[in-house]
Design an enzyme around this catalytic site. Structure first.
Site, PDB file in Angstrom:
ATOM      1  N   ARG A  16       6.370  -8.824  -3.853  1.00 12.94           N
ATOM      2  CA  ARG A  16       5.228  -8.867  -5.682  1.00 12.94           C
ATOM      3  C   ARG A  16       6.066  -8.858  -6.693  1.00 12.94           C
ATOM      4  NH1 ARG A  16       2.739  -4.088  -7.251  1.00 12.94           N
ATOM      5  NH2 ARG A  16       4.562  -2.939  -6.169  1.00 12.94           N
ATOM      6  N   GLU A  17       6.425 -10.206  -7.116  1.00 11.99           N
ATOM      7  CA  GLU A  17       7.543 -10.506  -7.279  1.00 11.99           C
ATOM      8  C   GLU A  17       6.889 -11.932  -8.390  1.00 11.99           C
ATOM      9  OE1 GLU A  17       7.979 -10.375  -4.481  1.00 11.99           O
ATOM     10  OE2 GLU A  17       8.710 -12.360  -3.358  1.00 11.99           O
ATOM     11  N   TRP A 565     -12.848  -0.976   1.149  1.00  9.82           N
ATOM     12  CA  TRP A 565     -11.769  -0.347   0.599  1.00  9.82           C
ATOM     13  C   TRP A 565     -10.485  -0.940   1.456  1.00  9.82           C
ATOM     14  CZ3 TRP A 565     -13.321   1.851  -5.153  1.00  9.82           C
ATOM     15  CH2 TRP A 565     -13.992   0.980  -5.750  1.00  9.82           C
ATOM     16  N   CYS A 647     -21.168   1.638  -9.201  1.00 10.87           N
ATOM     17  CA  CYS A 647     -20.637   0.626 -10.140  1.00 10.87           C
ATOM     18  C   CYS A 647     -20.497  -0.573 -10.074  1.00 10.87           C
ATOM     19  CB  CYS A 647     -18.580   0.607  -9.780  1.00 10.87           C
ATOM     20  SG  CYS A 647     -17.804   1.779  -9.903  1.00 10.87           S
ATOM     21  N   GLU A 669     -23.683   2.389 -13.463  1.00 17.28           N
ATOM     22  CA  GLU A 669     -22.383   1.858 -14.151  1.00 17.28           C
ATOM     23  C   GLU A 669     -23.736   0.786 -14.557  1.00 17.28           C
ATOM     24  OE1 GLU A 669     -18.431   0.428 -13.170  1.00 17.28           O
ATOM     25  OE2 GLU A 669     -19.377  -1.378 -14.326  1.00 17.28           O
ATOM     26  N   HIS A 698     -14.959   0.819 -19.851  1.00 17.55           N
ATOM     27  CA  HIS A 698     -14.122   0.074 -19.573  1.00 17.55           C
ATOM     28  C   HIS A 698     -13.151  -0.138 -20.960  1.00 17.55           C
ATOM     29  CE1 HIS A 698     -16.234   0.014 -16.312  1.00 17.55           C
ATOM     30  NE2 HIS A 698     -15.663   0.282 -15.853  1.00 17.55           N
TER      31      HIS A 698
HETATM   32  N1  GLN Z   1     -15.393   9.651  -9.295  1.00 14.08           N
HETATM   33  C1  GLN Z   1     -14.917   8.295  -9.385  1.00 14.08           C
HETATM   34  C2  GLN Z   1     -14.205   8.825 -11.216  1.00 14.08           C
HETATM   35  O1  GLN Z   1     -14.747   9.065 -11.134  1.00 14.08           O
HETATM   36  C3  GLN Z   1     -15.728   7.517  -9.760  1.00 14.08           C
HETATM   37  C4  GLN Z   1     -14.544   6.557  -9.476  1.00 14.08           C
HETATM   38  C5  GLN Z   1     -15.714   4.205  -9.387  1.00 14.08           C
HETATM   39  O2  GLN Z   1     -16.822   4.791  -9.909  1.00 14.08           O
HETATM   40  N2  GLN Z   1     -14.933   3.761  -9.098  1.00 14.08           N
HETATM   41  O3  GLN Z   1     -12.787   8.112 -10.854  1.00 14.08           O
HETATM   42 ZN    ZN Z   2     -18.249   3.905 -11.078  1.00 11.71          ZN
END
Ligand code: GLN
Ligand code: ZN
Length: 762
Positions: A16-17, A565, A647, A669, A698
């Site tokens: 990761r340089e 993921w 999200c 979200e 955020h």
């Molecule tokens: N439960 C996780 C948190 O609160 C949910 C995170 C996410 O939505 N990416 O961090």
């Molecule tokens: Zn989230």
């Protein structure tokens, strides 16, 4: 002689340089000139490696200081107005300002690069006419030639893809924008041609999505213009990530080569080429080595595929390619020292893929015997993994097969469960809760380090976690939240935490890939049958519940998010992997319930990310994703309340599927796209419990009560007050202590205002 070609190489470096250099520069620890030389060194190293391995067509201009779409915009001087750019080569502070924001101007939006986990910066075509600020591909070509004697193949993002991924203009302005961009592209290509460049790769991944007639016409205009302007240049029109739509139109374009993905678009592309054929005047870039997967290629199968293609396209017009840029895989397997040998031997990251490409290119034009050893070695490695105990857990396979044929669902429909749950939980109208995590302070991270290094024993670490839980249970009560959480202090990452505790997962030491900018992720590898081994979250959750009378919500990551993921095995389908995960997680859900936890949240923030590119494949994916969620959650009692969390905002096209997950409560979200989501609920209201995030986690800014009140009021215009929850829009782990408390206090105050106003009406 068949040639080998790489569509792009990872930027980040084996250690990761690249990331480290970027971050050192941003923090002022590296001067601009040192920074440039550092990046040049990294870039040349990557080219040198490809040359040494014997790759014939090496991409140049695939390197970036942040993101290749941002580079393209910067090359065309397309800089959002708020950055007060004054022309010329875009200065680094402006370039990074667009990506990361400055104190005066917000960053440009970032979004997913097709269906990968790479994110690009969305160009904003907000007015100023584009100009060519520099010919980046030409500079990259010259550098490779001068420094290393490499006859590079410049890579450029094609105009149609660039336009389609940009925003800030309306559909009716598309042709005007194209007309402005085309001369700049032409200038680039002409300069490349006069420099003596042989091949240029123009990336048009947009061609794997459905295009309308107007776009097909644009495509024709673009490539006819290029052919006329730079006739001596060989253009490889490159597609990837799926099979192309409109195959016949594409192969009729006046380009010298067409690059197709024969991994992720194998069946579609193969069917097209067999049905329609391939023009005799073109080269086929056959993307047979998976640029996104981490597994060794089954070389014998790949050779057979190439031979099949060679029946349609003569071998001298075939180029053996990676299916897409290698940007999406880690750099090399060599430095991994902790993996099981049968796993390590079956992996191929970027560098190992270079070897595969070179070998295949040679093997296809050689006599079979010459490469027999290499093929044999590959067979043995793949066979060993296939036969490993981890891939052959009959108990798991049988159990999962048995539950997969059922149609999982709760025993009562939501309306009845809801009544039972209300009776049991006695929650007030507009219950308040959070998404799960609380701030992971430096102290929390340090404690985890000490424990990982062995400086703290398990007991010391567990005590520390319990203290954090104590603090936050108390705080949540004081703030006045209704449904509490333990805070997730024991977790670094919501996928890694479960991966480390479930069977079937492996973790690399250096398997990083770029997610966006300098941010890299190290996805776990699901290489075996996934199995529940022992309770993963019960201890902390149960402990938290002993500290309060209010309900504590258990917190799990859902099967689809864990899968999306991670890097996953490719010998069984993603659907099967999802069901194995669901079966394992269901045992955790049951363990929590047994331990007296009556509300359980199964997070699925990444469902949207796995959505196939082809519309016709989406329904099937969503169906099994929903099924996996239901499988995870369906065995609990009627009074046990299942929550989920998602999200990002692009839910309007999948609200039906979200509803079909049948979670008693969902938190979404939304605060950055509130309007849009509310609008989709206007069209199609949601009939289960729902919490729309009322503030954006955020940002460190503390939301005011009135802001949240207005969010709540807007939501209540389209959602049933009896089903409405109030919560922040995501987990709070990246936030500070004070600001979290203040924000949540304001959220509770806004809730009380809403309660006072609406209680009577409900
Ligand atoms: N439960 C996780 C948190 O609160 C949910 C995170 C996410 O939505 N990416 O961090
Ligand atoms: Zn989230």
């Amino acid at each position: 002689m068949v040639k080998s070609s790489v569509l792009g190489y990872p930027r980040i470096g084996a250690d990761r340089e690249w990331k480290k250099a970027l971050e050192a520069f941003w923090s002022g620890k590296l001067e601009e000139s040192e920074f440039h030389s550092k990046l040049k060194e990294i870039r040349l190293n990557h080219l040198r490696k490809q040359k040494e391995k014997g790759v014939d067509l090496i991409s140049v201009n695939d390197f970036s200081y942040y993101d290749h779409i941002l580079d393209t915009a910067a090359m065309f001087g397309i800089i959002p107005k708020r950055f007060s750019y004054e022309g010329g080569v875009v200065p680094l502070p402006t370039y990074y300002g667009i990506a990361r924001g400055t104190k005066d101007a917000t960053a440009s939006e970032m979004t997913k690069w097709f269906n990968t986990n790479y994110h690009y910066i969305v160009p904003e075509l907000d007015g100023a006419a584009p100009v060519l600020t520099e010919n980046k591909p030409l500079e990259a070509y010259r550098e490779a030639k001068q420094e290393l004697g490499i006859e590079g193949k410049p890579v450029i993002v094609g105009p149609l893809t660039f336009l389609k991924l940009s925003k800030g203009y309306s559909a009716s302005e598309t042709d005007a924008w194209l007309a402005r961009l085309l001369p700049l592209y032409v200038q680039i290509l002409q300069e490349l041609a006069s420099e003596g460049v042989q091949w240029v790769q123009i990336d048009e991944p947009i061609l794997v999505t459905k295009l309308n007639d107007a776009d097909l016409q644009r495509l024709k205009t673009i490539y006819e213009t290029f052919a006329a302007a730079a006739p001596s240049l060989n253009i490889m029109l490159q597609t990837y990530f799926e099979s192309v739509e409109s195959y016949s139109d594409i192969i009729a374009l006046p380009v010298n080569g067409v690059g197709l993905d024969f991994v992720h678009g194998l069946s579609g592309n193969l069917a097209s080429i067999k049905a329609v054929g391939f023009p005799a005047d073109k080269v086929l870039g056959a993307g047979v080595i998976d640029g996104r997967g981490i597994w060794k290629a089954p070389l014998r199968e790949k050779l057979a595929l190439l031979e099949e293609l060679a029946e349609i396209v003569p071998a001298d017009r075939l180029i053996v390619q990676s299916s897409c840029s290698l940007l999406h895989v880690p750099v090399t397997v060599t430095n991994e020292s902790k993996l099981l040998p049968e796993l390590k031997n079956a992996l191929a990251f970027a560098d190992e893929k270079l070897d595969e490409l070179v070998l295949l290119a040679k093997a296809i034009s050689a006599s079979g015997a010459e490469f027999e050893d290499a093929l044999e070695k590959c067979d043995t490695a793949l066979q060993a993994l296939k036969q490993s105990g981890e891939r052959n857990r009959n108990d798991i396979q049988q159990a999962v097969a048995a539950i997969s044929v059922l149609n999982p669902g709760r025993s009562l429909p939501f309306a009845e469960r809801h009544i039972a749950q209300q009776k049991k939980w006695q929650l007030p109208i507009f219950p308040t809760t959070t998404i799960g995590s609380f701030p992971q302070s430096a102290e929390v991270r340090k404690a985890r380090q000490q424990w990982r290094k062995g400086e703290w024993n398990n007991e010391q670490y567990a005590n520390f976690i319990r203290e954090q839980i104590d603090i936050w249970i108390k705080l949540q009560e004081e703030i006045g939240l209704d449904v509490l959480v333990h805070g997730e202090f024991e977790r670094t990452d919501m996928v890694e935490f479960f991966g480390e505790k479930l069977a079937g997962f492996a973790f690399t030491q250096y398997g990083w890939v770029q997610s966006y900018g300098s941010r890299c992720v190290k996805p776990p590898i699901i290489f075996g049958d996934v199995a529940f081994e022992e309770a993963m979250t019960v201890e902390e959750t149960k402990y938290a519940q002993t500290k309060t009378e209010r309900p504590v919500k258990g917190m799990l990551t859902g099967p689809i998010t864990i899968m999306n993921w991670s890097f996953v095995r490719d010998d069984i389908t993603r659907e099967q992997i999802a069901y194995q995960l669901a079966y394992a997680l269901r045992q955790e859900v049951e363990a929590l319930e047994q331990a007296g936890i009556g509300m359980i949240q199964v997070d699925e923030p990444a469902v949207r990310e796995g959505l196939p590119l082809k519309e016709e494949d989406q329904a099937e994916y969503l169906a099994w994703a929903v099924k996996a969620f239901r499988m995870t959650t369906c065995t609990v009692q009627d009074t046990t309340q299942i929550h989920t969390h998602m999200c990002y905002c692009e839910f309007h096209d999948m609200i039906d599927s979200i509803e079909a997950m049948d979670a008693d409560v969902i938190s979404i979200e939304t605060s950055r796209s509130h309007g849009e989501l509310i609008h989709s609920f206007e069209l199609n209201t949601y009939k289960l419990g729902i919490g729309l995030g009322v503030y954006d986690i955020h940002s460190p800014r503390i939301p005011r009560v009135e802001e949240m009140t207005s969010m709540i009021e807007r939501a209540l215009r389209v959602l049933d007050p009896k089903l409405f929850w109030i919560n922040p829009d995501c987990g709070l782990k990246t936030r500070g202590y004070e600001e979290t408390i203040d924000s949540l206090r304001n959220m509770v105050e806004a809730t009380e205002i809403a309660r006072a106003k609406h209680s009577l009406q409900v």
